[in-house]
Design a protein around this motif. Sequence first.
Motif, PDB file in Angstrom:
ATOM      1  N   VAL A 117     -22.722  34.423  -6.351  1.00  0.00           N
ATOM      2  CA  VAL A 117     -22.046  35.569  -7.110  1.00  0.00           C
ATOM      3  C   VAL A 117     -21.706  35.622  -8.040  1.00  0.00           C
ATOM      4  N   LYS A 118     -20.410  34.895  -8.618  1.00  0.00           N
ATOM      5  CA  LYS A 118     -20.086  34.533 -10.230  1.00  0.00           C
ATOM      6  C   LYS A 118     -20.813  34.071 -10.824  1.00  0.00           C
TER       7      LYS A 118
ATOM      8  N   LEU B 211     -24.428  34.923 -10.739  1.00  0.00           N
ATOM      9  CA  LEU B 211     -25.240  35.593 -11.121  1.00  0.00           C
ATOM     10  C   LEU B 211     -24.438  36.661 -12.390  1.00  0.00           C
ATOM     11  N   ARG B 212     -23.113  37.385 -11.822  1.00  0.00           N
ATOM     12  CA  ARG B 212     -22.091  38.207 -12.689  1.00  0.00           C
ATOM     13  C   ARG B 212     -22.230  37.454 -13.565  1.00  0.00           C
ATOM     14  N   GLN B 213     -21.987  36.413 -13.981  1.00  0.00           N
ATOM     15  CA  GLN B 213     -21.563  35.933 -15.558  1.00  0.00           C
ATOM     16  C   GLN B 213     -22.563  36.128 -16.324  1.00  0.00           C
ATOM     17  N   ARG B 214     -23.844  35.249 -15.949  1.00  0.00           N
ATOM     18  CA  ARG B 214     -25.593  35.480 -16.675  1.00  0.00           C
ATOM     19  C   ARG B 214     -25.989  36.549 -17.193  1.00  0.00           C
ATOM     20  N   ILE B 215     -26.121  37.016 -15.195  1.00  0.00           N
ATOM     21  CA  ILE B 215     -26.498  38.574 -16.344  1.00  0.00           C
ATOM     22  C   ILE B 215     -25.592  39.625 -16.947  1.00  0.00           C
ATOM     23  N   GLY B 216     -24.459  40.257 -16.583  1.00  0.00           N
ATOM     24  CA  GLY B 216     -23.591  40.189 -17.279  1.00  0.00           C
ATOM     25  C   GLY B 216     -23.336  40.213 -19.388  1.00  0.00           C
ATOM     26  N   ARG B 217     -22.888  38.887 -18.926  1.00  0.00           N
ATOM     27  CA  ARG B 217     -23.607  38.470 -20.100  1.00  0.00           C
ATOM     28  C   ARG B 217     -24.587  37.878 -21.393  1.00  0.00           C
ATOM     29  N   ARG B 218     -25.190  38.328 -20.096  1.00  0.00           N
ATOM     30  CA  ARG B 218     -27.019  38.334 -20.911  1.00  0.00           C
ATOM     31  C   ARG B 218     -27.236  36.460 -21.964  1.00  0.00           C
ATOM     32  N   MET B 219     -27.182  36.238 -20.482  1.00  0.00           N
ATOM     33  CA  MET B 219     -27.330  34.232 -21.204  1.00  0.00           C
ATOM     34  C   MET B 219     -28.007  33.129 -19.956  1.00  0.00           C
ATOM     35  N   GLY B 220     -28.790  32.734 -20.451  1.00  0.00           N
ATOM     36  CA  GLY B 220     -29.756  32.331 -19.460  1.00  0.00           C
ATOM     37  C   GLY B 220     -30.051  33.836 -17.968  1.00  0.00           C
ATOM     38  N   HIS B 221     -30.733  34.330 -18.107  1.00  0.00           N
ATOM     39  CA  HIS B 221     -30.986  35.443 -17.099  1.00  0.00           C
ATOM     40  C   HIS B 221     -31.982  35.980 -16.289  1.00  0.00           C
TER      41      HIS B 221
ATOM     42  N   GLU C  93     -20.143  43.700 -10.285  1.00  0.00           N
ATOM     43  CA  GLU C  93     -19.153  43.220 -10.470  1.00  0.00           C
ATOM     44  C   GLU C  93     -18.184  43.786  -9.720  1.00  0.00           C
ATOM     45  N   ASP C  94     -18.609  44.925  -8.330  1.00  0.00           N
ATOM     46  CA  ASP C  94     -18.387  45.796  -7.270  1.00  0.00           C
ATOM     47  C   ASP C  94     -18.305  44.648  -6.187  1.00  0.00           C
TER      48      ASP C  94
END
Length: 487
Positions: free
Chosen positions: A23-24, A26-36, A85-86
């Motif tokens: 989950v972490k 996914l949160r980072q890759r989609i939130g930062r749009r890196m490797g997503h 995030e939630d």
Amino acid sequence: MLVHVTRFNQVQQYVKADVENYVKSLRQRIGRRMGHEEILERFRVIWELDFLPATHEVRAAGLGDIPLDDFSWDEVLKALPDVLEDIDVRMINGTAKDALDYEENKEKGLKVIAIGGDKLARGLTLEGLCTSYFLRASKMYDTLMQMGRWFGYRPGYLDLCRLYTSPDLVEWFQHISDAAAELREEFDLMANSGATPREFGLKVQSHPELMVTSQIKMRSAKTLLLSYSGQLMQTISFSKGDAQKNMAATRRFIGNLGDPQERNKFGNSFGEISNSWSGHLWSNVSVQAVVDFLADYRTNSNAHRVNSAVLAEFIQKMSMLGELTSWNVAVLGKQSGTPILLSPGIEINKISRGAELFDGGRFAIGVLSDPKDETIGLNHQQWEAALQSTIEMWESKKEAKSTERPTTPGGPAIRKVRGLGALGVPPEPDRGLLLLYAVDPQFEKNTSDGLSDVIGFAISFPGSKADARVEYKVNNVGWEQDYGASE
């Protein structure tokens, strides 16, 4: 979301760590749009090829109060970062400090992946549960039912609910569902006859692997030999390895029956209701011919309810009591489709059935026969009596007002009237009904390579007061009814 894979707390800790890390990520890759990109593409495909079609089907069926408008992928994509995030990953067991504090989060709501075992399995309500990842096996009916936290109403989001589990557990839950349906049917018969549970003795099907409940709880229950009478038995589990032998058995059987009384097309008519079939019908077939066919046919070893050898033995026992001595045999197919030749002049078109493939070359379909098929051989008096019995059963149920009044008789009523008769309708317990189908299994993937033609059968047993039986589990009342009270 529920994740239930083991009862051991230490293993649950490892599972929680893996889920948290994912989950972490996914949160980072989609939130930062890196490797997503690859992840989002997988999500899009799942949304458009799985979730949207399911929404359309559930909405069309009028279930679950589903919103009328679809959400586009762009709308889902826009909401993903905030949802991620939630999401909170929590371990719910006797040693964990995590809790599902719905009241404290009632304004915003909880978005939780709950990982646990026994505490999740019993006594804990997971509000708004959408997704279940369930691998926890049990050999007991009651434990499996208690662990199935996905049961219940899902107003407004039924189309979003998913269950991920193993093929074995799917099969076990299907068997439990059959057993529960039979028990409800017995309740209806008990209520209509004015009997009480103490007088009636309720029964639950035996299973070669599953137990009804723990041995301690089963101390008041015993193994009982129970009749197939009044039941519909149909093959829904098949083995690729048996298909060719069963086709040969069917061709021998059909070839020995002679000319059918009805060829290619036949039907019946009762007032405004008319039924028609594409197929062939033989009347007054000898019991020995049916027994020989069942002895020749090989049912799948995992077919817990329908065992051809046991059925043959049961029919033979009944015939010695003067019942099931004369049979109607129908070979049924579609009006058009892929033809198959069973005997010179006897050809039918295969029926299509959705199928799921399991390990070992075994596959299963949902249902084989059409409910109307059990009306084959009924006369007008039997039809009317069975319809009246069906209506009376419908009227006795509390939910009757929410469903339409029956216009055709149900299977249990047909079998009861056929064997036990009704007011002004003589019983015919000597007449059985054997239905044969050539099945074209429709797999989700192209896995039918090397699969020969598949023959399935259904047997509609008339009700009976005779005493031929097969093994079941039964409570003490049922045992005492048949064998007398225990010392």
